[in-house]
Motif scaffolding. Structure first.
Motif: not given
Length: 129
Positions: A12-39
């Motif tokens: 639970q602590m790992m899931a709430e860590s700033p590193e995990c939160i940033a990772y999940k947010e960056a993953e979501a941003a990448q997945l929703s970025d059409e240009e990133a997906q093409k690359l």
């Protein structure tokens, strides 16, 4: 509290860590970025081609070096995209945290005098003592 409860608490602590939160947010941003997906798709296709060339019979050392340089060039193209670059950086930070946690656990499981244990230099470790 037993060991499994502590493991859940750590998870639970790992899931709430700033590193995990940033990772999940960056993953979501990448997945929703059409240009990133093409690359990423183009990179995957190119990587498969390079792997086939590298695995071909009779490939020379020079050809392998050229293939590696080409692969690095393709990776560099990915890193121009902000979403991909942010994801890779966040992934590295979270992986480092996981490695630190694993090292601390291993240190205590193996014992303080175990071979390959803590050498006292915590520069790459989260600390165990």
């Amino acid at each position: 509290m037993d060991i499994l409860d502590k493991a859940r608490e750590l998870g639970q602590m790992m899931a709430e860590s700033p590193e995990c939160i940033a990772y999940k947010e960056a993953e979501a941003a990448q997945l929703s970025d059409e240009e990133a997906q093409k690359l990423l798709y183009a990179y995957h296709v190119k990587n498969q081609e390079l792997s086939k060339r590298a695995g071909a019979e009779g490939v020379t050392k020079e050809e392998l070096e050229a293939i590696q340089a080409e692969a690095q060039e393709e990776f560099n193209k990915l890193m121009v995209n902000t979403s991909i670059r942010n994801f890779v950086e966040a992934q590295k930070a979270f992986s480092t945290l996981l490695e630190q946690v694993n090292n601390i656990i291993a240190y205590f499981v193996k014992g303080k005098d175990a071979e390959g244990g803590c050498g006292g230099n915590c520069s790459s470790c989260g600390g165990c003592h």
